[in-house]
Design a protein around this motif. Structure first.
Motif, PDB file in Angstrom:
ATOM      1  N   GLY A 142       0.763  -1.239   0.000  1.00 47.77           N
ATOM      2  CA  GLY A 142       0.000   0.000   0.000  1.00 47.77           C
ATOM      3  C   GLY A 142       0.791   1.285   0.000  1.00 47.77           C
ATOM      4  N   ASN A 143       1.976   1.310   0.622  1.00 50.72           N
ATOM      5  CA  ASN A 143       2.688   2.593   0.750  1.00 50.72           C
ATOM      6  C   ASN A 143       4.204   2.485   0.624  1.00 50.72           C
ATOM      7  N   ILE A 144       4.729   1.350   0.160  1.00 50.57           N
ATOM      8  CA  ILE A 144       6.171   1.195  -0.005  1.00 50.57           C
ATOM      9  C   ILE A 144       6.490   1.193  -1.491  1.00 50.57           C
ATOM     10  N   GLU A 145       7.252   2.169  -1.935  1.00 51.55           N
ATOM     11  CA  GLU A 145       7.628   2.224  -3.345  1.00 51.55           C
ATOM     12  C   GLU A 145       8.754   1.225  -3.616  1.00 51.55           C
ATOM     13  N   VAL A 146       8.579   0.435  -4.649  1.00 48.31           N
ATOM     14  CA  VAL A 146       9.573  -0.555  -5.046  1.00 48.31           C
ATOM     15  C   VAL A 146      10.104  -0.175  -6.425  1.00 48.31           C
ATOM     16  N   ILE A 147      11.416   0.003  -6.508  1.00 51.73           N
ATOM     17  CA  ILE A 147      12.069   0.345  -7.769  1.00 51.73           C
ATOM     18  C   ILE A 147      12.879  -0.867  -8.218  1.00 51.73           C
ATOM     19  N   ARG A 148      12.556  -1.400  -9.380  1.00 51.27           N
ATOM     20  CA  ARG A 148      13.222  -2.597  -9.879  1.00 51.27           C
ATOM     21  C   ARG A 148      14.076  -2.272 -11.103  1.00 51.27           C
ATOM     22  N   VAL A 149      15.324  -2.711 -11.038  1.00 47.89           N
ATOM     23  CA  VAL A 149      16.230  -2.521 -12.164  1.00 47.89           C
ATOM     24  C   VAL A 149      16.438  -3.868 -12.856  1.00 47.89           C
ATOM     25  N   PRO A 150      16.779  -3.856 -14.146  1.00 48.15           N
ATOM     26  CA  PRO A 150      16.981  -5.124 -14.854  1.00 48.15           C
ATOM     27  C   PRO A 150      18.225  -5.849 -14.365  1.00 48.15           C
ATOM     28  N   ILE A 151      18.123  -7.154 -14.247  1.00 48.56           N
ATOM     29  CA  ILE A 151      19.278  -7.985 -13.904  1.00 48.56           C
ATOM     30  C   ILE A 151      19.214  -9.265 -14.740  1.00 48.56           C
ATOM     31  N   ARG A 152      20.347  -9.916 -14.846  1.00 49.76           N
ATOM     32  CA  ARG A 152      20.372 -11.210 -15.524  1.00 49.76           C
ATOM     33  C   ARG A 152      19.873 -12.259 -14.547  1.00 49.76           C
ATOM     34  N   PRO A 153      18.850 -13.049 -14.901  1.00 52.12           N
ATOM     35  CA  PRO A 153      18.353 -14.076 -13.969  1.00 52.12           C
ATOM     36  C   PRO A 153      19.421 -15.110 -13.661  1.00 52.12           C
ATOM     37  N   ARG A 154      19.272 -15.788 -12.527  1.00 53.97           N
ATOM     38  CA  ARG A 154      20.283 -16.707 -12.025  1.00 53.97           C
ATOM     39  C   ARG A 154      20.309 -18.043 -12.760  1.00 53.97           C
ATOM     40  N   GLY A 155      19.329 -18.296 -13.622  1.00 51.76           N
ATOM     41  CA  GLY A 155      19.332 -19.526 -14.411  1.00 51.76           C
ATOM     42  C   GLY A 155      19.302 -20.759 -13.534  1.00 51.76           C
ATOM     43  N   ARG A 156      20.106 -21.744 -13.896  1.00 48.06           N
ATOM     44  CA  ARG A 156      20.085 -23.019 -13.195  1.00 48.06           C
ATOM     45  C   ARG A 156      20.959 -23.019 -11.940  1.00 48.06           C
ATOM     46  N   GLY A 157      21.605 -21.906 -11.646  1.00 53.27           N
ATOM     47  CA  GLY A 157      22.329 -21.782 -10.389  1.00 53.27           C
ATOM     48  C   GLY A 157      23.751 -22.261 -10.413  1.00 53.27           C
ATOM     49  N   GLY A 158      24.324 -22.481 -11.589  1.00 53.56           N
ATOM     50  CA  GLY A 158      25.736 -22.831 -11.672  1.00 53.56           C
ATOM     51  C   GLY A 158      26.620 -21.636 -11.368  1.00 53.56           C
TER      52      GLY A 158
END
Length: 416
Positions: A61-77
């Motif tokens: 309701g009142n917390i602003e979330v700012i998301r920047v692009p990142i490379r996903p972690r994939g299979r975790g290697g």
């Protein structure tokens, strides 16, 4: 008080910083979260989130979330994780300063689960905004890299040590979630900065409601002696020992082990279940955090396990607090601080890490107890939780720590 939380992970990913940020906002503080696109633990960007571009949201309701692009972690290697970690650093350094331009910030809190690299953009923001920077250390670096096998030794591990020293020296306060972290953190930080501040759980979220758990699965959990592991299914959780334990218990048709979650070892776990014919090992996948109170309530016991590595003996897994709050008996296969909490609380039984024989024996012992004894263990855990880990108390304590260490007075503004 204007608070910026920097965390590579945030809702809808399931981490305690979600509830903690909400509790801060409920107390009237202006909270902003700087984070990346959600992709933990499965390694793919969640539905509804695009890979490129900046994304804004409002949480609770009142917390602003700012998301920047990142490379996903994939299979975790190792390579996938390294690229994932570095992408947040570079994306944060490039984007956060301009996205927060002109805003006053009094305090920056870094929720420092792995990777510690996520604190680097926060260090730059600290200098830019002249804010008080607090690093809330959840995982020890560089020790975590060595323990999980991604970096064993050599120049790279030494280089990571220099980076950790830089991050801690750039901070104003270093919060440690376990007292056993002290010696390690002191080797990279001025001891005057270090404050013990344990993890906590918002007990108000443990309201049992209808959940997405399939009716068939819920019925199976309720109709046997169900030992439930919930959370990340990764290399640190000693999943191999759980498989071996299931093998030792497979002749007892009343006892079943449920591994609920996802992670880098999930496919291996499913393969072993089929290969070994372990009908007493149930692997239904991952469910939402909102489903956990219902899942915990219908379970006979809750299982936590970690590998037999020195670093893991220093930490208290967050699921220990969640299990205590749920009021169910705990089966623990770990050492050090986590084991101490389970034993000190009287909430369950503890076996050494990666010891399937001892773990199976403790499960049998709990199974053979009277229901009243198991219920007493659960209630002891709830009492211990309320005294030591309740989030309402911990949020107030954090504010006291930050204001006393910064000289901040109510009514003051930050620099911008």
């Amino acid at each position: 008080m204007k608070i910026l939380i920097v965390s590579q992970y945030f809702w809808p990913e399931n981490f305690l910083i979600n509830d903690f940020s909400r509790k801060l906002a409920e107390r009237g503080h202006e909270v902003t979260v700087a984070t990346g696109k959600p992709n933990y633990p499965d390694g793919e960007i969640y539905n509804g989130y695009g890979l490129p571009g900046i994304q804004y949201e409002t949480y609770s309701g009142n917390i602003e979330v700012i998301r920047v692009p990142i490379r996903p972690r994939g299979r975790g290697g190792a390579v996938d994780l390294a690229l994932n970690y570095l992408s947040f650093v570079f994306s944060g350094l490039f984007n956060f300063p301009r996205l927060l331009r002109g805003r006053e910030i009094d305090f920056i809190i870094v929720f420092a689960v792995s990777p510690i690299t996520q604190a680097i953009p926060a260090v730059f923001l600290k200098w830019l905004k002249r804010a008080h920077l607090a690093i809330w250390v959840q995982d020890l670096w560089p020790e975590s890299l060595s323990a999980t096998g991604f970096v064993k030794k050599g120049p790279l591990l030494k280089l990571v040590g220099y980076m950790v020293r830089f991050i801690y020296s750039s901070s104003n306060t270093v919060l440690i979630q376990s007292r056993a972290f002290l010696d390690s953190v002191m080797s990279y930080s001025d001891s005057s900065k270090i404050v013990y501040f344990p993890n906590s759980i918002d007990s108000s979220t443990f309201v049992v409601e209808e959940s997405e758990i399939p009716i068939g699965l819920a019925h199976e959990i309720e109709c046997c002696f169900s030992v439930v592991f919930a959370g990340n299914v990764g290399s640190a959780q000693a999943i191999e020992a759980i498989v071996s334990t299931a093998g030792l218990l497979k002749d007892n048709k009343d006892i079943k082990l449920f591994v609920i979650g996802s992670g880098s070892k999930l496919d291996w776990l499913k393969e072993q279940k089929e290969l070994l014919g372990l009908s007493n090992l149930i692997v239904p996948g991952r469910f939402s955090a909102e489903s956990m109170p219902h899942l915990f309530r219908i379970s006979s016991a809750l299982l936590v396990s970690l590998k037999d590595e020195p670093i893991f003996s220093l930490t208290i897994p967050s699921k220990v607090q969640a299990y205590l709050a749920a009021g169910r008996p705990i089966i623990a296969s770990l050492g050090g601080e986590g084991a101490r909490v389970v034993q000190e609380s009287g909430a369950g039984l503890v076996s050494p890490p990666e010891d399937p024989v001892s773990l199976a024996a403790n499960i049998k012992r709990l199974y053979e107890m009277a229901p009243e004894e198991r219920e007493h263990m659960g209630q002891m855990g709830k009492l211990y939780f309320a005294k030591n880990f309740d989030m309402n108390l911990q949020v107030g304590r954090l504010i006291d720590i930050l204001t006393s260490r910064s000289g901040y007075c109510v009514g003051e503004g930050g620099s911008g």
